[in-house]
Design a protein around this motif. Structure first.
Motif, mmCIF file in Angstrom:
data_model
loop_
_atom_site.group_PDB
_atom_site.id
_atom_site.type_symbol
_atom_site.label_atom_id
_atom_site.label_comp_id
_atom_site.label_asym_id
_atom_site.label_seq_id
_atom_site.Cartn_x
_atom_site.Cartn_y
_atom_site.Cartn_z
ATOM 1 N N SER A 82 -2.820 3.101 -6.201
ATOM 2 C CA SER A 82 -3.249 3.964 -5.102
ATOM 3 C C SER A 82 -4.316 3.237 -4.291
ATOM 4 C CB SER A 82 -3.846 5.258 -5.654
ATOM 5 O OG SER A 82 -2.901 5.890 -6.482
ATOM 6 N N THR A 83 -4.431 3.593 -3.012
ATOM 7 C CA THR A 83 -5.441 2.929 -2.177
ATOM 8 C C THR A 83 -6.481 3.952 -1.716
ATOM 9 O OG1 THR A 83 -4.310 3.379 -0.103
ATOM 10 C CG2 THR A 83 -3.675 1.355 -1.252
ATOM 11 N N ALA A 84 -7.592 3.433 -1.189
ATOM 12 C CA ALA A 84 -8.660 4.327 -0.712
ATOM 13 C C ALA A 84 -8.177 5.133 0.491
ATOM 14 C CB ALA A 84 -9.880 3.498 -0.342
ATOM 15 N N GLU A 85 -7.172 4.625 1.198
ATOM 16 C CA GLU A 85 -6.648 5.341 2.383
ATOM 17 C C GLU A 85 -5.641 6.427 1.974
ATOM 18 O OE1 GLU A 85 -6.528 1.836 2.256
ATOM 19 O OE2 GLU A 85 -8.500 1.881 3.231
ATOM 20 N N GLY A 86 -5.232 6.412 0.710
ATOM 21 C CA GLY A 86 -4.218 7.371 0.255
ATOM 22 C C GLY A 86 -4.819 8.749 -0.016
ATOM 23 N N ALA A 129 0.329 7.562 -1.440
ATOM 24 C CA ALA A 129 0.309 6.921 -0.108
ATOM 25 C C ALA A 129 0.599 7.965 0.972
ATOM 26 C CB ALA A 129 1.365 5.828 -0.051
ATOM 27 N N ARG A 141 -11.964 13.358 -3.695
ATOM 28 C CA ARG A 141 -12.330 12.012 -3.199
ATOM 29 C C ARG A 141 -13.417 11.414 -4.092
ATOM 30 N NH1 ARG A 141 -9.692 8.380 -1.487
ATOM 31 N NH2 ARG A 141 -8.713 9.707 0.060
ATOM 32 N N ASN A 188 0.828 -1.208 0.000
ATOM 33 C CA ASN A 188 0.000 0.000 0.000
ATOM 34 C C ASN A 188 0.868 1.266 0.000
ATOM 35 O OD1 ASN A 188 1.063 -0.243 2.531
ATOM 36 N ND2 ASN A 188 -0.886 -0.056 3.632
ATOM 37 N N ASP A 215 -12.885 8.035 -6.296
ATOM 38 C CA ASP A 215 -13.743 6.851 -6.143
ATOM 39 C C ASP A 215 -14.397 6.474 -7.464
ATOM 40 O OD1 ASP A 215 -13.042 6.922 -3.537
ATOM 41 O OD2 ASP A 215 -14.973 7.618 -2.760
#
Ligand SMILES: Cc1ncc(COP(=O)(O)O)c(C=O)c1O
Length: 382
Positions: free
Chosen positions: A286-290, A153, A265, A123, A269
């Protein structure tokens, strides 16, 4: 053109350009001069420092103007390492830092410093446990970026700062070039970062403007020698118009941060949902937390340049994973660090949003992306 390469650089805001012009026209005197015009320039410069100090929760004497992120990172790393050799010669950083950090610590290695690199998971995030193990009594400097420029990240810099301060006397430097104005980043008293890098051109300010801010007075070795400007750390006549314009861009970035974050955001998404519909032909790095403003993905067995050119022909500007390495043919060090499948290593594309992007452009981008992927991958995606 739909410009989605805002992590490489941004278009300056009109208000920032106006500020720059006004200061150049009316307050061009040298701020170090003692005559009335110099005093006026210096007052303007001090106000810019105070505004940035307020935003970062420090005092005006701790805001140093530089020529950008690269110089701020170099100044922090060389200045803090060379200025504190009496405490030790051990440096910690991560394997995914910007080259302006990695090349600086490599240089210090040649001078006898010992450099260790923190690994990241797939991640892109460091392990605080590894940090805890690696910080030593003789660690003089820890440099960890807040948001990675290639994949977005986010590093846990506040938890990292606590560990560094608990276990050592090291200075903790944060490269916040990609996070300032996108995520909250301030000094946080004894527990937070000691030193923060900001770059003007990533926040709709100008190329060639930056800040290195610190929490308290620290022991430094000056970076540029000469007339002793900028508290003796960076000699050279201060570029007042750049400094005032940077303060303006920073204020605008902070005022619009929440509104922009919500937009970014939503787009992040939506585009991820689209990319997921292509199954395992597309890998999202990339992650949703990034961070929401950066989205990196790769298409199996395709070269990044091929996708970029196909998008460009249809009016969309994106880049390969980082603008700095986009002209190089080798896989970026960040992509290597994520240990992704070989098939995806050459096709990493980075989309990055900025304050001037609008909904309609994202809708158009999604249509164009579909067209391009169908053209390049055809049957495999149906
Ligand atoms: C994370 C990060 N640090 C530092 C820099 C260098 O900043 P500048 O271009 O202002 O020298 C960049 C630029 O891409 C960056 O993304």
């Amino acid at each position: 053109m739909i410009y989605l390469d805002n992590s490489a650089t941004t278009k300056p805001h009109k208000e920032v350009m106006q500020t720059f012009l006004t200061v150049n026209e009316q307050y061009y005197a040298n701020p170090a001069s003692i005559h009335a015009m110099g005093v006026e320039s210096n007052e303007l410069l001090m106000r810019a420092r105070e505004q940035l100090a307020d935003i970062l929760h420090t005092d005006a004497k701790s805001v140093l103007f530089t020529s950008g992120g690269t110089e701020s990172n170099n100044t922090a790393i060389f200045g803090l390492a060379r200025g504190n050799t009496h405490k030790g010669k051990h440096i910690l950083t991560t394997e995914i830092e910007h080259p302006s950090v990695l090349e600086s610590v490599k240089q210090l290695e040649k001078e006898g410093f010992e450099v260790e690199y923190l690994h990241v998971g797939n991640n892109g995030v460091i392990s605080l446990e590894e940090l805890r193990v690696k910080v030593r009594k003789d660690t003089v400097l820890v440099s960890i970026m807040h948001v990675n420029n290639e994949i977005g990240a986010i590093q846990p810099i506040f938890d990292a700062a606590k560990i560094v301060h608990e276990k050592s006397r090291a200075a903790f430097h944060v490269d916040a070039v990609q996070s300032f104005g996108k995520l909250p980043i301030t000094f946080n008293g004894e527990e937070g970062p000691d030193c923060i890098t900001i770059s003007g051109h990533k926040i709709h300010g100008f190329k060639g403007s930056g800040v290195l801010a610190f929490r308290k007075q620290m022991q430094w070795e000056p970076y540029a020698f000469g007339g002793g400007q900028e508290f003796g750390l960076r000699s050279g006549t201060v570029a007042v118009p750049q400094a005032v314009a940077l303060a303006k861009a920073a204020r605008m970035a902070i005022e619009t941060m929440d509104v922009n974050a919500a937009k970014f955001r939503k787009w992040h998404d939506e585009i991820c949902a689209e990319l997921r519909s292509y199954g395992d032909e597309v890998h999202i790095l990339s992650t949703a937390e990034g961070a929401a403003h950066i989205l990196s993905f790769s298409v199996r067995d395709l070269k990044g340049e091929v996708i970029i050119n196909a998008l460009q022909k249809r009016g969309v500007i994106v880049s390969t994973s980082s603008a700095c390495s986009s002209k190089q043919t080798k896989t970026s060090h960040v992509v290597e660090a994520l240990r992704i499948e070989e098939h995806f290593k050459n096709g990493v594309i980075r989309i990055s949003f900025g304050a001037h992007v609008i909904d309609e452009e994202i809708a158009q981008f999604k249509l164009v992306l579909k067209e391009v992927l169908m053209e390049l991958k055809g049957e495999l995606l149906r």
